[in-house]
Design a protein around this motif. Structure first.
Motif: not given
Length: 112
Positions: A63-67, A69-72, A74
């Motif tokens: 899982d990677l968090k988008v810098k 943004s609150s988007q992840v 999966k």
């Protein structure tokens, strides 16, 4: 002995001059051993050590968090590599399914 074609003009009329190869058509000179080393530096590998190239299909393994943004993103999201960029933390310019285009680090993907 057969020599590789000229990297500048793809001419087949290449000859050897000491350690270098010379193209008589465009006057380009290069050392074939240095060229081989440069190509190895450009090599980008995924988490399993498989060589990646532009056009390959990959899958996220984490899982990677988008810098910014609150988007992840999966695990398991599929992506297509558009190009490989040298000298950055994020080597792969990808088009991710459902997330659009963004840069991804090669150690977080595996070849599909």
């Amino acid at each position: 002995m057969s020599y590789p074609p000229c990297p500048n003009c793809n001419s087949a009329f290449v000859y050897e001059d000491q350690n270098n190869l010379v193209c008589p058509e465009c006057a380009h000179e290069w050392n074939p051993s240095e060229t081989a080393q440069e190509e190895e530096i450009f090599a980008v590998k995924d988490a399993n050590g498989t060589l990646l190239e532009a056009g390959d299909k990959v899958t996220l393994i984490k899982d990677l968090k988008v810098k910014g943004s609150s988007q992840v993103l999966k695990v398991g999201i599929k992506a297509s590599i558009r190009r490989i960029v040298e000298g950055k933390d994020h080597e792969l310019d990808c088009k991710l399914a459902g997330a659009g285009e963004m840069m991804v680090t090669a150690k977080f993907v595996k070849k599909a």
